[in-house]
Design a protein around this motif. Structure first.
Motif, mmCIF file in Angstrom:
data_model
loop_
_atom_site.group_PDB
_atom_site.id
_atom_site.type_symbol
_atom_site.label_atom_id
_atom_site.label_comp_id
_atom_site.label_asym_id
_atom_site.label_seq_id
_atom_site.Cartn_x
_atom_site.Cartn_y
_atom_site.Cartn_z
ATOM 1 N N GLY A 88 -29.975 4.023 -1.511
ATOM 2 C CA GLY A 88 -30.923 3.422 -2.644
ATOM 3 C C GLY A 88 -32.187 2.672 -2.165
ATOM 4 O O GLY A 88 -33.059 2.951 -2.915
ATOM 5 N N SER A 89 -32.040 2.090 -1.042
ATOM 6 C CA SER A 89 -33.151 1.660 -0.176
ATOM 7 C C SER A 89 -34.268 2.717 0.071
ATOM 8 O O SER A 89 -35.347 2.457 -0.379
ATOM 9 N N ALA A 90 -33.924 3.755 0.374
ATOM 10 C CA ALA A 90 -34.789 4.828 0.822
ATOM 11 C C ALA A 90 -35.538 5.465 -0.346
ATOM 12 O O ALA A 90 -36.480 5.661 -0.510
ATOM 13 N N ALA A 94 -39.367 5.201 -1.389
ATOM 14 C CA ALA A 94 -40.163 6.823 -1.591
ATOM 15 C C ALA A 94 -40.817 6.601 -3.064
ATOM 16 O O ALA A 94 -41.820 6.835 -3.082
ATOM 17 N N PHE A 95 -39.936 6.031 -3.912
ATOM 18 C CA PHE A 95 -40.522 6.301 -5.282
ATOM 19 C C PHE A 95 -41.662 5.155 -5.362
ATOM 20 O O PHE A 95 -42.577 5.277 -6.272
ATOM 21 N N GLY A 96 -41.550 4.013 -4.706
ATOM 22 C CA GLY A 96 -42.424 2.956 -4.597
ATOM 23 C C GLY A 96 -43.673 3.555 -3.876
ATOM 24 O O GLY A 96 -44.818 3.144 -4.349
ATOM 25 N N LEU A 97 -43.570 4.512 -2.978
ATOM 26 C CA LEU A 97 -44.872 4.952 -2.185
ATOM 27 C C LEU A 97 -45.438 5.902 -3.294
ATOM 28 O O LEU A 97 -46.849 6.192 -3.063
ATOM 29 N N SER A 114 -37.662 -1.151 -1.250
ATOM 30 C CA SER A 114 -36.676 -1.091 -0.149
ATOM 31 C C SER A 114 -35.750 -2.125 -0.328
ATOM 32 O O SER A 114 -34.386 -1.730 -0.279
ATOM 33 N N VAL A 115 -36.131 -3.219 -0.838
ATOM 34 C CA VAL A 115 -35.333 -4.607 -0.867
ATOM 35 C C VAL A 115 -34.635 -4.718 -2.001
ATOM 36 O O VAL A 115 -33.160 -4.797 -2.075
ATOM 37 N N VAL A 120 -29.646 -4.021 -5.086
ATOM 38 C CA VAL A 120 -28.873 -3.595 -6.288
ATOM 39 C C VAL A 120 -27.657 -2.455 -6.106
ATOM 40 O O VAL A 120 -26.598 -2.345 -6.449
ATOM 41 N N CYS A 121 -27.922 -1.536 -4.876
ATOM 42 C CA CYS A 121 -26.813 -0.630 -4.661
ATOM 43 C C CYS A 121 -25.843 -1.089 -3.646
ATOM 44 O O CYS A 121 -24.722 -0.524 -3.975
ATOM 45 N N PHE A 122 -25.808 -2.479 -3.138
ATOM 46 C CA PHE A 122 -24.695 -2.719 -2.420
ATOM 47 C C PHE A 122 -23.540 -3.177 -3.349
ATOM 48 O O PHE A 122 -22.296 -2.742 -3.189
#
Length: 165
Positions: A88-90, A94-97, A114-115, A120-122
């Motif tokens: 989820g972080s990666a 990547a989509f933020g980039l 990333s944050v 959200v995914c945890f």
């Protein structure tokens, strides 16, 4: 797809008002019909285009997320919540980039993605694993929290263990 289509449909409301103004300026029924038909065709194409683009974006995000999650599970040799958090972080980073903007804006989007992706995914990953454990109660399937060797070698070892008397 629904998000992309609804976004384009709501954006076309102002264009519909322009068409209504043009229709009011002419008394020719054929011209009014042509204006309305053209407006509806353009609206249909905009909504369709928005739906397709929204569906492709969601598909790319989902494929990247699950691909990374499975890659992490294979590399780490275990299925746990950290695979979901890492994927989820990666994926969010990547989509933020690839979001439009300056380099500083993109760097901010990567950090924020990333944050937020990890945050959200945890809980979602933890809930998913707990539901899998509940569904597998009573089965002889190894728990996702236990160390399970992945790949073809792991599958062969598990098969050999099941075939032993």
């Amino acid at each position: 797809m629904l998000y992309g289509g609804s976004k384009e449909a709501s954006a076309s409301v102002s264009k519909d008002a322009e068409v209504m103004l043009k229709m009011g300026s002419t008394s020719d029924k054929r011209e009014q019909h042509r204006l309305m038909r053209d407006a509806m065709e353009k609206r249909f194409l905009r909504v369709t285009r928005g739906s397709i683009i929204g569906g492709v974006r969601l598909g790319m995000f989902t494929a990247a997320f699950y691909g990374l999650q499975n890659l992490l599970a294979e590399q780490r040799g275990t299925h746990d919540v950290f695979n979901v958090v890492g994927a989820g972080s990666a994926t969010a980073a990547a989509f933020g980039l690839i979001m439009p903007g300056s380099l500083a804006w993109r760097a901010r989007n990567v950090m924020l993605g990333s944050v937020l992706g990890a945050a959200v995914c945890f809980p979602l990953g933890w809930l998913h694993l707990k539901l899998l454990e509940k569904a597998n109660e009573g089965n002889h399937i190894p728990s996702h929290d236990s160390q399970v060797k992945g790949g073809v070698g792991g599958a062969i070892e598990r098969l050999e263990e099941r075939l032993k008397p």
